[in-house]
Scaffold this motif. Structure first.
Motif, PDB file in Angstrom:
ATOM      1  N   ILE A 172       7.051  -4.112   1.555  1.00 12.31           N
ATOM      2  CA  ILE A 172       5.615  -3.864   1.442  1.00 12.31           C
ATOM      3  C   ILE A 172       5.075  -4.629   0.244  1.00 12.31           C
ATOM      4  N   ASP A 173       3.879  -5.212   0.402  1.00  6.37           N
ATOM      5  CA  ASP A 173       3.175  -5.827  -0.722  1.00  6.37           C
ATOM      6  C   ASP A 173       2.425  -4.712  -1.453  1.00  6.37           C
ATOM      7  N   ILE A 174       3.013  -4.227  -2.547  1.00  4.15           N
ATOM      8  CA  ILE A 174       2.436  -3.090  -3.269  1.00  4.15           C
ATOM      9  C   ILE A 174       1.053  -3.417  -3.832  1.00  4.15           C
ATOM     10  N   SER A 175       0.857  -4.658  -4.288  1.00  6.34           N
ATOM     11  CA  SER A 175      -0.449  -5.029  -4.838  1.00  6.34           C
ATOM     12  C   SER A 175      -1.529  -4.957  -3.763  1.00  6.34           C
ATOM     13  N   GLN A 176      -1.182  -5.349  -2.542  1.00  9.84           N
ATOM     14  CA  GLN A 176      -2.134  -5.253  -1.430  1.00  9.84           C
ATOM     15  C   GLN A 176      -2.382  -3.798  -1.058  1.00  9.84           C
ATOM     16  N   LEU A 177      -1.313  -3.019  -1.028  1.00  5.11           N
ATOM     17  CA  LEU A 177      -1.443  -1.608  -0.682  1.00  5.11           C
ATOM     18  C   LEU A 177      -2.330  -0.885  -1.692  1.00  5.11           C
ATOM     19  N   GLY A 178      -2.293  -1.331  -2.938  1.00  6.63           N
ATOM     20  CA  GLY A 178      -3.138  -0.730  -3.968  1.00  6.63           C
ATOM     21  C   GLY A 178      -4.611  -0.955  -3.738  1.00  6.63           C
ATOM     22  N   GLN A 179      -4.964  -1.916  -2.858  1.00  9.54           N
ATOM     23  CA  GLN A 179      -6.368  -2.173  -2.541  1.00  9.54           C
ATOM     24  C   GLN A 179      -6.877  -1.293  -1.405  1.00  9.54           C
ATOM     25  N   SER A 180      -5.971  -0.555  -0.773  1.00 10.99           N
ATOM     26  CA  SER A 180      -6.387   0.322   0.316  1.00 10.99           C
ATOM     27  C   SER A 180      -7.114   1.541  -0.241  1.00 10.99           C
ATOM     28  N   SER A 181      -7.983   2.113   0.579  1.00 11.46           N
ATOM     29  CA  SER A 181      -8.758   3.280   0.129  1.00 11.46           C
ATOM     30  C   SER A 181      -7.859   4.460  -0.214  1.00 11.46           C
ATOM     31  N   ILE A 182      -6.737   4.595   0.489  1.00 15.21           N
ATOM     32  CA  ILE A 182      -5.844   5.727   0.273  1.00 15.21           C
ATOM     33  C   ILE A 182      -5.205   5.696  -1.111  1.00 15.21           C
ATOM     34  N   PHE A 183      -4.830   4.504  -1.585  1.00 16.26           N
ATOM     35  CA  PHE A 183      -4.138   4.393  -2.864  1.00 16.26           C
ATOM     36  C   PHE A 183      -5.031   3.853  -3.979  1.00 16.26           C
ATOM     37  N   GLU A 184      -6.331   3.897  -3.773  1.00 20.51           N
ATOM     38  CA  GLU A 184      -7.284   3.408  -4.768  1.00 20.51           C
ATOM     39  C   GLU A 184      -7.108   4.154  -6.100  1.00 20.51           C
ATOM     40  N   GLY A 185      -7.071   3.398  -7.187  1.00 19.16           N
ATOM     41  CA  GLY A 185      -6.960   4.006  -8.513  1.00 19.16           C
ATOM     42  C   GLY A 185      -5.534   4.220  -8.991  1.00 19.16           C
ATOM     43  N   LEU A 186      -4.555   3.944  -8.133  1.00 15.21           N
ATOM     44  CA  LEU A 186      -3.157   4.102  -8.518  1.00 15.21           C
ATOM     45  C   LEU A 186      -2.568   2.758  -8.941  1.00 15.21           C
ATOM     46  N   SER A 187      -1.703   2.769  -9.919  1.00 16.90           N
ATOM     47  CA  SER A 187      -1.027   1.554 -10.361  1.00 16.90           C
ATOM     48  C   SER A 187       0.094   1.227  -9.381  1.00 16.90           C
ATOM     49  N   PRO A 188       0.566  -0.035  -9.358  1.00 17.09           N
ATOM     50  CA  PRO A 188       1.692  -0.387  -8.486  1.00 17.09           C
ATOM     51  C   PRO A 188       2.896   0.524  -8.705  1.00 17.09           C
ATOM     52  N   ARG A 189       3.164   0.857  -9.955  1.00 14.18           N
ATOM     53  CA  ARG A 189       4.303   1.737 -10.251  1.00 14.18           C
ATOM     54  C   ARG A 189       4.101   3.121  -9.647  1.00 14.18           C
ATOM     55  N   GLU A 190       2.874   3.647  -9.746  1.00 14.00           N
ATOM     56  CA  GLU A 190       2.586   4.971  -9.190  1.00 14.00           C
ATOM     57  C   GLU A 190       2.726   4.964  -7.669  1.00 14.00           C
ATOM     58  N   ILE A 191       2.289   3.873  -7.027  1.00 16.91           N
ATOM     59  CA  ILE A 191       2.403   3.771  -5.573  1.00 16.91           C
ATOM     60  C   ILE A 191       3.870   3.751  -5.163  1.00 16.91           C
ATOM     61  N   GLU A 192       4.662   2.973  -5.857  1.00  7.48           N
ATOM     62  CA  GLU A 192       6.095   2.926  -5.563  1.00  7.48           C
ATOM     63  C   GLU A 192       6.728   4.309  -5.727  1.00  7.48           C
ATOM     64  N   ASP A 193       6.345   5.012  -6.784  1.00  8.79           N
ATOM     65  CA  ASP A 193       6.918   6.335  -7.047  1.00  8.79           C
ATOM     66  C   ASP A 193       6.599   7.324  -5.935  1.00  8.79           C
ATOM     67  N   VAL A 194       5.335   7.359  -5.486  1.00  7.32           N
ATOM     68  CA  VAL A 194       4.965   8.341  -4.461  1.00  7.32           C
ATOM     69  C   VAL A 194       5.579   7.994  -3.108  1.00  7.32           C
ATOM     70  N   LEU A 195       5.693   6.694  -2.806  1.00  6.65           N
ATOM     71  CA  LEU A 195       6.289   6.303  -1.534  1.00  6.65           C
ATOM     72  C   LEU A 195       7.779   6.628  -1.477  1.00  6.65           C
ATOM     73  N   GLU A 196       8.413   6.615  -2.631  1.00  6.06           N
ATOM     74  CA  GLU A 196       9.838   6.960  -2.685  1.00  6.06           C
ATOM     75  C   GLU A 196      10.079   8.445  -2.403  1.00  6.06           C
ATOM     76  N   GLN A 197       9.008   9.241  -2.485  1.00  2.62           N
ATOM     77  CA  GLN A 197       9.152  10.692  -2.306  1.00  2.62           C
ATOM     78  C   GLN A 197       8.813  11.168  -0.903  1.00  2.62           C
ATOM     79  N   ILE A 198       8.435  10.236  -0.034  1.00  2.00           N
ATOM     80  CA  ILE A 198       8.082  10.626   1.338  1.00  2.00           C
ATOM     81  C   ILE A 198       8.816   9.739   2.342  1.00  2.00           C
ATOM     82  N   PHE A 199       8.711  10.114   3.611  1.00  2.00           N
ATOM     83  CA  PHE A 199       9.243   9.296   4.692  1.00  2.00           C
ATOM     84  C   PHE A 199       8.072   8.609   5.380  1.00  2.00           C
ATOM     85  N   TYR A 200       8.179   7.309   5.573  1.00  2.00           N
ATOM     86  CA  TYR A 200       7.152   6.558   6.303  1.00  2.00           C
ATOM     87  C   TYR A 200       7.850   5.530   7.188  1.00  2.00           C
ATOM     88  N   THR A 201       7.116   5.000   8.147  1.00  2.00           N
ATOM     89  CA  THR A 201       7.674   3.970   9.032  1.00  2.00           C
ATOM     90  C   THR A 201       6.764   2.750   9.037  1.00  2.00           C
TER      91      THR A 201
END
Length: 225
Positions: A3-32
């Motif tokens: 996943i391109d974390i920098s791109q994902l950070g531009q999505s409305s869902i992850f708005e306001g989160l740093s790349p590190r924070e996005i990586e941390d939360v994704l590591e705690q859930i299951f996604y496909t």
């Protein structure tokens, strides 16, 4: 993590989160992550989906298929837009529309249980989700207002006045092609072109490709009274 974390950070869902924070939360859930070819159905209106989709690559369109086989294009999305917010927690049996790939695409899916886990892990994500849902409801209300108008001229007037307000100018640029606009307004493409020509002939607008200048704003407003 493919996943391109920098791109994902531009999505409305992850708005306001740093790349590190996005990586941390994704590591705690299951996604496909699933690939799709152009025209392939992602969510069918005949079966309810309980997942939120985030576009990583490609284009996605939302359409309503009518019994006649014709379809109304409701929306088009590109990365990193999301879709499925309105149905992920729904208890109805069917989706209100069909979501399909408008090109080759890759979609990240988070199901209902894991989305709830995200809300618990990071309150900002829950706030972002509610804001996004609110925006989509406002767009739906706009669509309902458009469909309630009887004539093509009324629909075009409503749309152009709304676009003028958003772009803060009497000269607006259509964000879509005329074919897409015709689908959005639920009118035939030739009828759209004819009415734009008539409105120009009547001195209401000046149409130059995707650029339209409102000449008589009062006349357009009077059509909606």
């Amino acid at each position: 993590m493919d996943i391109d974390i920098s791109q994902l950070g531009q999505s409305s869902i992850f708005e306001g989160l740093s790349p590190r924070e996005i990586e941390d939360v994704l590591e705690q859930i299951f996604y496909t992550i699933k690939p799709y070819s152009q025209g392939q159905i992602i969510f069918s209106q005949h079966r309810l989906s309980h997942s939120l989709g985030i576009i990583l690559e490609g284009k996605v369109k939302v359409a309503k298929f009518l019994p006649s086989g014709k379809n109304i294009i409701i929306a088009r999305f590109t990365p990193p837009a999301s879709f499925g917010e309105g149905t992920v927690f729904s208890q109805q049996e069917f989706n209100p529309s069909t979501v399909m790939a408008d090109s080759r695409a890759r979609i990240l899916f988070i199901d209902q249980a894991n989305l709830l886990k995200l809300f618990a892990v990071n309150q900002q994500i829950m706030t972002n989700f509610l804001k996004l849902l609110s925006r989509r409801l406002l767009l739906l209300n706009q669509k309902i207002s458009l469909l309630s108008l009887s004539s093509i001229r009324e629909k075009l007037s409503y749309y152009l006045l709304d676009l003028s307000d958003k772009q803060n100018s009497l000269t607006v640029r259509l964000p879509y092609t005329r074919t897409y606009l015709a689908n959005y307004l639920c009118i035939p493409r030739p009828s759209l072109s004819r009415e734009l020509s008539r409105m120009q002939k009547d001195g209401l607008i000046l149409s130059e490709g995707r650029k339209i200048t409102i000449i008589d704003i009062q006349a357009l407003e009077n059509l909606l009274l």
